[in-house]
Design a protein around this motif. Structure first.
Motif, short mmCIF file in Angstrom:
data_model
loop_
_atom_site.label_atom_id
_atom_site.label_comp_id
_atom_site.label_asym_id
_atom_site.label_seq_id
_atom_site.Cartn_x
_atom_site.Cartn_y
_atom_site.Cartn_z
N LYS A 43 0.84 -1.19 0.00
CA LYS A 43 0.00 0.00 0.00
C LYS A 43 0.88 1.25 0.00
CE LYS A 43 -3.91 -2.03 2.45
NZ LYS A 43 -4.81 -1.92 3.64
N ILE A 44 0.68 2.09 -1.01
CA ILE A 44 1.39 3.36 -1.09
C ILE A 44 0.38 4.46 -1.38
CG2 ILE A 44 3.57 2.33 -1.83
CD1 ILE A 44 2.89 3.00 -4.67
N GLU A 45 0.86 5.69 -1.54
CA GLU A 45 -0.04 6.83 -1.71
C GLU A 45 -0.81 6.76 -3.03
OE1 GLU A 45 2.28 10.31 -1.35
OE2 GLU A 45 2.73 10.01 0.80
N THR A 46 -0.18 6.27 -4.08
CA THR A 46 -0.84 6.25 -5.39
C THR A 46 -1.79 5.07 -5.56
OG1 THR A 46 1.07 5.04 -6.29
CG2 THR A 46 1.08 7.44 -6.50
N GLY A 47 -1.68 4.03 -4.75
CA GLY A 47 -2.58 2.90 -4.90
C GLY A 47 -2.09 1.70 -4.13
N ILE A 48 -2.73 0.56 -4.41
CA ILE A 48 -2.39 -0.71 -3.78
C ILE A 48 -1.83 -1.63 -4.86
CG2 ILE A 48 -3.23 -2.65 -2.41
CD1 ILE A 48 -5.52 -0.87 -1.45
N PHE A 49 -0.64 -2.12 -4.66
CA PHE A 49 0.03 -2.95 -5.65
C PHE A 49 0.29 -4.34 -5.08
CE2 PHE A 49 1.02 1.40 -6.74
CZ PHE A 49 0.79 1.44 -8.10
N CYS A 50 0.62 -5.27 -6.00
CA CYS A 50 0.87 -6.66 -5.63
C CYS A 50 2.29 -7.04 -6.05
CB CYS A 50 -0.16 -7.58 -6.30
SG CYS A 50 0.06 -9.33 -5.88
N ARG A 51 3.03 -7.66 -5.13
CA ARG A 51 4.41 -8.09 -5.40
C ARG A 51 4.51 -9.56 -5.83
NH1 ARG A 51 5.47 -4.80 -0.61
NH2 ARG A 51 5.23 -6.69 0.65
N ASN A 52 3.41 -10.20 -6.05
CA ASN A 52 3.44 -11.60 -6.49
C ASN A 52 3.99 -11.69 -7.91
OD1 ASN A 52 2.63 -14.28 -7.41
ND2 ASN A 52 1.32 -14.33 -5.58
N PRO A 53 5.01 -12.56 -8.17
CA PRO A 53 5.60 -12.64 -9.52
C PRO A 53 4.66 -13.16 -10.59
CG PRO A 53 6.46 -14.40 -8.13
CD PRO A 53 5.67 -13.49 -7.24
N TYR A 54 3.54 -13.81 -10.20
CA TYR A 54 2.59 -14.34 -11.19
C TYR A 54 1.49 -13.35 -11.52
CZ TYR A 54 4.74 -18.92 -10.51
OH TYR A 54 5.63 -19.96 -10.47
N ASN A 55 1.50 -12.15 -10.93
CA ASN A 55 0.47 -11.17 -11.21
C ASN A 55 0.69 -10.58 -12.60
OD1 ASN A 55 -1.19 -8.77 -11.20
ND2 ASN A 55 -1.35 -9.03 -8.99
N VAL A 56 -0.38 -10.45 -13.38
CA VAL A 56 -0.27 -9.98 -14.76
C VAL A 56 -0.05 -8.48 -14.81
CG1 VAL A 56 -1.45 -9.82 -16.99
CG2 VAL A 56 -1.70 -11.86 -15.59
N THR A 57 -0.81 -7.70 -14.05
CA THR A 57 -0.75 -6.24 -14.12
C THR A 57 0.06 -5.62 -12.99
OG1 THR A 57 -2.81 -6.08 -12.86
CG2 THR A 57 -2.99 -6.16 -15.26
N GLY A 58 0.26 -6.34 -11.87
CA GLY A 58 0.95 -5.78 -10.72
C GLY A 58 0.06 -4.96 -9.82
N ILE A 59 -1.24 -4.96 -10.08
CA ILE A 59 -2.22 -4.21 -9.28
C ILE A 59 -3.02 -5.21 -8.44
CG2 ILE A 59 -4.18 -2.62 -9.33
CD1 ILE A 59 -3.12 -1.63 -12.03
#
Length: 274
Positions: A20-36
């Motif tokens: 979670k950062i100021e611009t949004g919520i991201f995902c650090r999973n290497p299998y995520n397609v968009t990173g969101i």
């Protein structure tokens, strides 16, 4: 377990891949397609999922189905994609023919981005760039200190060498050195021989040699039978004067004079050198 239940636990509970950062919520999973981090892009809350991953410059298509969810070691199916972009799109369309179109579109977008950054990486590798290296201050200070010490030691060695050579030239050791380098000794001997060759010498002239040289240059006196006259006397005097000028060498010189004596009985003139 239902996908909705998993997503509810991840979204409202705890997820180790969530950032979670100021611009949004991201995902650090290497299998995520968009990173969101959202419902359609989460690889944990979707039993049917696909993505693309890079292994040492080679792209692979990963696919997950609900039929293999009970086998964690065989959960993902991997397909190698060709390096050609158009052929890779054809392989994706072939394996994901009956999959949701939104997921297929995201996979194609990911393939496009990965192909572009692979091209940029290849260009940067071929381009020659300057590499900036950092040097610690402590190492620089130590190197400077060692350089100054080495310079001082070199000056001392040169002074000692020059002093020993001067003593050897003066003969202080009386040829009693047994471990002296042969090359240096031969160089000193050559220098001394050259000095002796080019030394200036002063030599005293030899009177006997000078007199003999004058006699060799003298051609003789013609007799009265050959027509000897007073003009011949004048010519003879001039020759003798020239010989006197040439015979003056150094501080001492010999004076050559000639006297003509006429024998009363025979009437023939004779020359004597004094």
């Amino acid at each position: 377990m239902s996908d909705d239940v998993v997503w509810h636990c991840i979204r409202h509970g705890h997820c180790s891949f969530m950032a979670k950062i100021e611009t949004g919520i991201f995902c650090r999973n290497p299998y995520n397609v968009t990173g969101i981090c959202n419902r359609s892009s989460c690889p944990l809350s979707n039993s049917r999922y696909a993505t693309i991953r890079d292994h040492d410059g080679i792209f692979y298509l990963y696919m997950k189905t609900a039929e293999r969810s009970h086998l964690p070691n065989k959960l993902w199916e991997r397909v190698k994609l060709p390096r050609n972009y158009e052929k890779a799109i054809e392989v994706i369309n072939k394996h994901l023919e009956f999959w949701p179109q939104l997921l297929v579109h995201k996979i194609k977008q990911r393939l496009t981005k990965m192909t572009q950054y692979r091209i940029r990486m290849r260009k940067l590798q071929l381009k020659v760039r300057e590499k900036l290296m950092t040097v610690p201050r402590k190492k620089t200070r130590i190197d400077d200190k060692q350089a100054r010490k080495a310079e001082q030691a070199a000056k001392i060695d040169n002074c000692i060498q020059s002093e020993l050579l001067e003593r050897l030239k003066k003969g202080c050791y009386n040829n009693e050195i047994y471990n002296y380098p042969f090359n240096d000794f031969s160089d000193i001997v050559k220098l001394e021989q050259e000095d002796e060759e080019y030394a200036t010498q002063y030599v005293e002239p030899n009177e006997n040699e000078m007199g003999m040289d004058d006699m060799e240059d003298f051609k003789g006196i013609p007799n009265s039978e050959c027509g000897y006259t007073d003009a011949d006397d004048d010519l003879l005097d001039e020759q003798v004067a020239k010989k006197q000028k040439r015979s003056k060498i150094g501080k001492r010189s010999t004076k050559v004079t000639s006297e003509l004596e006429q024998d009363e009985d025979t009437g023939v003139r004779q020359m004597t050198l004094v």
